[in-house]
Motif scaffolding. Structure first.
Motif, PDB file in Angstrom:
ATOM      1  N   ARG A 162       0.826  -1.234   0.000  1.00 29.20           N
ATOM      2  CA  ARG A 162       0.000   0.000   0.000  1.00 29.20           C
ATOM      3  C   ARG A 162       0.849   1.268   0.000  1.00 29.20           C
ATOM      4  N   ARG A 163       2.129   1.161   0.356  1.00 28.30           N
ATOM      5  CA  ARG A 163       2.950   2.381   0.430  1.00 28.30           C
ATOM      6  C   ARG A 163       3.064   3.047  -0.932  1.00 28.30           C
ATOM      7  N   ARG A 164       2.781   4.341  -0.980  1.00 27.72           N
ATOM      8  CA  ARG A 164       2.921   5.137  -2.209  1.00 27.72           C
ATOM      9  C   ARG A 164       3.388   6.528  -1.828  1.00 27.72           C
ATOM     10  N   SER A 165       4.081   7.163  -2.770  1.00 26.01           N
ATOM     11  CA  SER A 165       4.492   8.554  -2.570  1.00 26.01           C
ATOM     12  C   SER A 165       3.392   9.467  -3.087  1.00 26.01           C
ATOM     13  N   ASN A 166       2.794  10.238  -2.200  1.00 30.21           N
ATOM     14  CA  ASN A 166       1.771  11.209  -2.639  1.00 30.21           C
ATOM     15  C   ASN A 166       2.310  12.607  -2.420  1.00 30.21           C
ATOM     16  N   ARG A 167       2.234  13.392  -3.454  1.00 30.48           N
ATOM     17  CA  ARG A 167       2.661  14.796  -3.329  1.00 30.48           C
ATOM     18  C   ARG A 167       1.468  15.719  -3.156  1.00 30.48           C
ATOM     19  N   LEU A 168       0.274  15.148  -3.394  1.00 28.72           N
ATOM     20  CA  LEU A 168      -0.953  15.919  -3.170  1.00 28.72           C
ATOM     21  C   LEU A 168      -1.497  15.525  -1.809  1.00 28.72           C
ATOM     22  N   GLY A 257      13.064  23.899  -4.237  1.00 30.03           N
ATOM     23  CA  GLY A 257      11.973  24.611  -4.895  1.00 30.03           C
ATOM     24  C   GLY A 257      10.757  23.756  -5.204  1.00 30.03           C
ATOM     25  N   GLN A 258      10.665  22.561  -4.625  1.00 31.27           N
ATOM     26  CA  GLN A 258       9.514  21.689  -4.929  1.00 31.27           C
ATOM     27  C   GLN A 258       8.287  22.208  -4.169  1.00 31.27           C
ATOM     28  N   GLU A 259       7.402  22.878  -4.912  1.00 34.76           N
ATOM     29  CA  GLU A 259       6.259  23.585  -4.319  1.00 34.76           C
ATOM     30  C   GLU A 259       5.355  22.663  -3.509  1.00 34.76           C
ATOM     31  N   TRP A 260       5.216  21.414  -3.933  1.00 34.26           N
ATOM     32  CA  TRP A 260       4.298  20.510  -3.255  1.00 34.26           C
ATOM     33  C   TRP A 260       4.693  20.263  -1.793  1.00 34.26           C
ATOM     34  N   THR A 261       5.956  20.478  -1.465  1.00 31.74           N
ATOM     35  CA  THR A 261       6.384  20.226  -0.082  1.00 31.74           C
ATOM     36  C   THR A 261       5.771  21.252   0.895  1.00 31.74           C
ATOM     37  N   CYS A 313       6.431  11.162   1.420  1.00 33.29           N
ATOM     38  CA  CYS A 313       7.131  11.211   0.140  1.00 33.29           C
ATOM     39  C   CYS A 313       8.586  11.574   0.406  1.00 33.29           C
ATOM     40  N   SER A 314       9.468  10.824  -0.222  1.00 33.26           N
ATOM     41  CA  SER A 314      10.895  11.066   0.019  1.00 33.26           C
ATOM     42  C   SER A 314      11.434  12.068  -0.983  1.00 33.26           C
ATOM     43  N   THR A 315      12.400  12.837  -0.555  1.00 32.81           N
ATOM     44  CA  THR A 315      13.135  13.670  -1.496  1.00 32.81           C
ATOM     45  C   THR A 315      14.607  13.749  -1.124  1.00 32.81           C
ATOM     46  N   ALA A 316      15.418  13.585  -2.172  1.00 28.14           N
ATOM     47  CA  ALA A 316      16.862  13.763  -2.003  1.00 28.14           C
ATOM     48  C   ALA A 316      17.303  15.069  -2.659  1.00 28.14           C
ATOM     49  N   ALA A 317      16.330  15.787  -3.213  1.00 30.34           N
ATOM     50  CA  ALA A 317      16.643  17.077  -3.843  1.00 30.34           C
ATOM     51  C   ALA A 317      16.612  18.144  -2.746  1.00 30.34           C
ATOM     52  N   LEU A 318      17.744  18.308  -2.106  1.00 29.64           N
ATOM     53  CA  LEU A 318      17.806  19.184  -0.934  1.00 29.64           C
ATOM     54  C   LEU A 318      18.756  20.355  -1.157  1.00 29.64           C
ATOM     55  N   LEU A 337      20.819  14.493   4.259  1.00 30.64           N
ATOM     56  CA  LEU A 337      20.870  13.579   3.117  1.00 30.64           C
ATOM     57  C   LEU A 337      19.519  13.304   2.485  1.00 30.64           C
ATOM     58  N   TYR A 338      18.482  13.322   3.319  1.00 32.22           N
ATOM     59  CA  TYR A 338      17.223  12.775   2.822  1.00 32.22           C
ATOM     60  C   TYR A 338      16.116  13.453   3.618  1.00 32.22           C
ATOM     61  N   ALA A 339      14.972  13.675   2.976  1.00 27.46           N
ATOM     62  CA  ALA A 339      13.841  14.247   3.719  1.00 27.46           C
ATOM     63  C   ALA A 339      12.575  13.474   3.399  1.00 27.46           C
TER      64      ALA A 339
HETATM   65  C1  LIG Z   1      16.327   8.380  -3.084  1.00 25.83           C
HETATM   66  C2  LIG Z   1      15.004   8.935  -3.530  1.00 25.83           C
HETATM   67  C3  LIG Z   1      14.892  10.279  -3.844  1.00 25.83           C
HETATM   68  C4  LIG Z   1      13.670  10.825  -4.244  1.00 25.83           C
HETATM   69  N1  LIG Z   1      13.602  12.162  -4.503  1.00 25.83           N
HETATM   70  C5  LIG Z   1      12.414  12.700  -4.875  1.00 25.83           C
HETATM   71  C6  LIG Z   1      12.307  14.111  -5.116  1.00 25.83           C
HETATM   72  O1  LIG Z   1      13.263  14.857  -5.008  1.00 25.83           O
HETATM   73  N2  LIG Z   1      11.108  14.623  -5.477  1.00 25.83           N
HETATM   74  C7  LIG Z   1      10.004  13.829  -5.600  1.00 25.83           C
HETATM   75  O2  LIG Z   1       8.935  14.365  -5.937  1.00 25.83           O
HETATM   76  N3  LIG Z   1      10.062  12.496  -5.363  1.00 25.83           N
HETATM   77  C8  LIG Z   1      11.247  11.909  -5.004  1.00 25.83           C
HETATM   78  N4  LIG Z   1      11.312  10.562  -4.723  1.00 25.83           N
HETATM   79  C9  LIG Z   1      10.091   9.740  -4.786  1.00 25.83           C
HETATM   80  C10 LIG Z   1       9.973   8.938  -6.102  1.00 25.83           C
HETATM   81  O3  LIG Z   1       9.609   9.787  -7.160  1.00 25.83           O
HETATM   82  C11 LIG Z   1       8.930   7.843  -5.902  1.00 25.83           C
HETATM   83  O4  LIG Z   1       9.421   6.931  -4.946  1.00 25.83           O
HETATM   84  C12 LIG Z   1       8.649   7.107  -7.215  1.00 25.83           C
HETATM   85  O5  LIG Z   1       7.958   7.939  -8.117  1.00 25.83           O
HETATM   86  C13 LIG Z   1       7.861   5.815  -7.030  1.00 25.83           C
HETATM   87  O6  LIG Z   1       6.620   6.068  -6.401  1.00 25.83           O
HETATM   88  P1  LIG Z   1       6.232   5.313  -5.046  1.00 25.83           P
HETATM   89  O7  LIG Z   1       7.117   5.872  -3.952  1.00 25.83           O
HETATM   90  O8  LIG Z   1       4.781   5.640  -4.836  1.00 25.83           O
HETATM   91  O9  LIG Z   1       6.500   3.853  -5.218  1.00 25.83           O
HETATM   92  C14 LIG Z   1      12.526   9.986  -4.348  1.00 25.83           C
HETATM   93  C15 LIG Z   1      12.642   8.638  -4.019  1.00 25.83           C
HETATM   94  C16 LIG Z   1      13.856   8.114  -3.609  1.00 25.83           C
HETATM   95  C17 LIG Z   1      13.955   6.650  -3.224  1.00 25.83           C
END
Ligand SMILES: Cc1cc2nc3c(=O)[nH]c(=O)nc-3n(C[C@H](O)[C@H](O)[C@H](O)COP(=O)(O)O)c2cc1C
Length: 364
Positions: A162-168, A257-261, A313-318, A337-339
Motif C-alpha cells: 500500500r505504500r505510495r508517494s503522494n505529493r498531493l 523549490g519543490q512547491e508541493w512540499t 514522500c521522500s526527497t533527495a533534492a535538498l 541527506l534525505y527528507a
Molecule cells: C532516493 C530517492 C529520492 C527521491 N527524490 C524525490 C524528489 O526529489 N522529489 C520527488 O517528488 N520524489 C522523489 N522521490 C520519490 C519517487 O519519485 C517515488 O518513490 C517514485 O515515483 C515511485 O513512487 P512510489 O514511492 O509511490 O513507489 C525519491 C525517491 C527516492 C527513493
C-alpha cells in the motif's frame, strides 16, 4: 602573503586542456597542462615572493600574475583566509579519503531542474536515446515462485504494497502520536548491546557497526498538540526539542523549490553525523554504508505512515547548506541527506497500471 594549494584539488583532462577542480568549494578552471606545474610550487605555506625568486628565468610580474589568478580562482588558498580555515577543518575532520570527499562535496547544493522541465528533457532524450527497460524478464525455463503468504505475513505484505508517494495532500493536521511513531520506527533507540569496546545503540533499522549516524530534524507545520517550528529529535529520550519557533522560509526553499512540499504537515530531515561511522570505519566504503542506512530509516518511516493512512514522500533534492544553516549544523561533519514529507494523502494525480496489464502486453 603565504599561499598553498589545498589538498582538495583534482585534475582531469578535458578537450586538450586540464580541468583543475577544487571539490571542497566547487571552484574550477581549465588551463594548459604546463600551467598545472604552478600548483606544485606551494604544497605547504609558501611566500609568494619565494616562488617568484625560485624562477629567476621568468619575468617576476608574470609569475605574480599567474599566482594571483590561481588565488582568485580558488586554486591557491591564502593563509588566514576563510577558505584556509575551511580547508584546515576539512583536513582535521574528513577521515575517509579524497574519493568519498570528491563525491560528497560535488553532490552538495546541486541545481535541480524546475518542476515540469524534467518531462520535456526526458521526451527529447527518448527521441534519440530510448530509456533502458526498467525490469528484466527471465527465460521460459525460470521457476514460478509461489505467492503463499502465511497469515502473519499477510498484513505486512499488504502494508508494504500500500505504500505510495503522494505529493498531493489534504490541508489537515497529523497527530502528535503519528509523528511520534514515525520518528520512533525510523530512529528510536530500542536497546543497547555491549561489545568489548563500546555500548552501542540498537534500533529497528540496521546500522554498520551499530554506529547509527543519523539524527532527525523535524519541521513541524500542522501537528496537533505542538506548535509549528523547527525541532530536533532525541532517539534516546524519544523527545522533540524546539530549536526555532518562527521562520520566514517555506519548506520548498529547503527542498530544491519543490512547491508541493509546502502543503505537508511535517517534514523529517535525516542528517548523518559522519564522524560516528568514520570513527570506526576510516575508508571510502564507510560513505556507502552511511548512504545505505538512510534508506532503511526512511522505509520504516514510510511504512509507519502507510499504517496510519498517511503518506510520506521522500526527497533527495535538498538545499544542503540552507538546511545546515536553519538547523545550525556544522556543514563539514553533519550531512543532510534525505527528507520525508508527511501528510494526509489526497487522491493521487498519478496514473497507475495493473501489473497483469503490462505482463499481458509483453506476451502479446
Ligand atoms: C532516493 C530517492 C529520492 C527521491 N527524490 C524525490 C524528489 O526529489 N522529489 C520527488 O517528488 N520524489 C522523489 N522521490 C520519490 C519517487 O519519485 C517515488 O518513490 C517514485 O515515483 C515511485 O513512487 P512510489 O514511492 O509511490 O513507489 C525519491 C525517491 C527516492 C527513493
Amino acid at each position: 602573503m603565504r599561499i598553498k594549494a589545498p589538498k582538495t584539488i583534482v585534475t582531469f583532462p578535458r578537450d586538450g586542456e586540464i580541468l583543475v577542480y577544487n571539490y571542497l568549494t566547487k571552484d574550477s578552471i581549465t588551463c594548459a597542462a604546463g600551467d598545472v606545474y604552478w600548483l606544485t610550487t606551494a604544497f605547504n605555506w609558501t611566500e609568494i615572493e619565494d616562488i617568484v625568486n625560485t624562477h629567476p628565468q621568468l619575468e617576476p610580474q608574470s609569475v605574480r600574475a599567474v599566482l594571483q589568478t590561481l588565488i582568485e580562482t580558488g586554486m591557491f588558498i591564502v593563509e588566514g583566509s576563510e577558505q584556509a580555515r575551511l580547508v584546515e577543518t576539512y583536513e582535521k575532520t574528513w577521515e575517509i579519503g579524497p574519493a568519498a570527499a570528491l563525491f560528497h562535496f560535488t553532490a552538495t547544493d546541486n541545481e535541480f531542474a524546475p518542476e515540469g522541465t524534467s518531462a520535456e528533457v526526458q521526451r527529447r532524450r527518448a527521441e534519440i536515446d530510448p530509456s533502458p527497460i526498467l525490469f528484466t524478464v527471465n527465460s521460459k525455463s525460470a521457476i514460478d515462485l509461489p505467492l503463499c503468504y502465511g497469515h502473519e505475513h499477510q498484513s505486512l505484505m499488504n502494508l508494504m504494497k500500500r505504500r505510495r508517494s503522494n505529493r498531493l495532500v489534504k490541508q489537515h493536521s497529523i497527530s502528535l502520536e503519528q509523528l511520534s511513531e514515525c520518528l520512533y520506527s525510523g530512529l528510536g533507540i530500542t536497546g543497547f548491546v555491549k561489545t568489548q569496546t563500546c555500548t552501542l545503540p540498537l534500533k529497528m533499522t540496521p546500522s554498520g557497526g551499530a554506529r547509527n549516524p543519523y539524527e532527525a530534524y523535524v519541521w513541524v507545520r500542522k501537528v496537533i498538540g505542538i506548535t509549528a517550528g523547527l525541532y530536533h529529535y532525541s532517539a534516546l529520550e524519544h523527545t522533540l526539542e524546539k530549536l526555532v519557533s518562527e521562520t520566514n522560509l517555506s519548506p520548498s526553499q529547503l527542498m530544491a523549490g519543490q512547491e508541493w512540499t509546502n502543503d505537508m504537515s511535517a517534514v523529517i530531515f535525516l542528517v548523518a553525523d559522519l564522524k560516528r561511522t568514520t570513527w570506526k570505519y576510516c575508508d571510502t566504503n564507510a560513505y556507502r554504508v552511511v548512504l545505505i542506512e538512510a534508506g532503511h530509516i526512511a522505509q520504516n518511516i514510510m511504512l509507519t505512515c502507510t499504517n496510519h493512512d498517511l503518506t510520506a514522500c521522500s526527497t533527495a533534492a535538498l538545499c544542503h547548506s540552507e538546511i545546515s544553516r536553519v538547523f545550525s549544523l556544522d556543514s563539514l561533519t553533519k550531512m543532510p541527506l534525505y527528507a520525508l514529507t508527511l501528510g494526509h494523502p489526497e487522491v493521487t494525480a498519478d496514473t497507475y497500471v495493473e501489473i497483469d496489464t503490462v505482463k499481458r502486453q509483453l506476451t502479446a
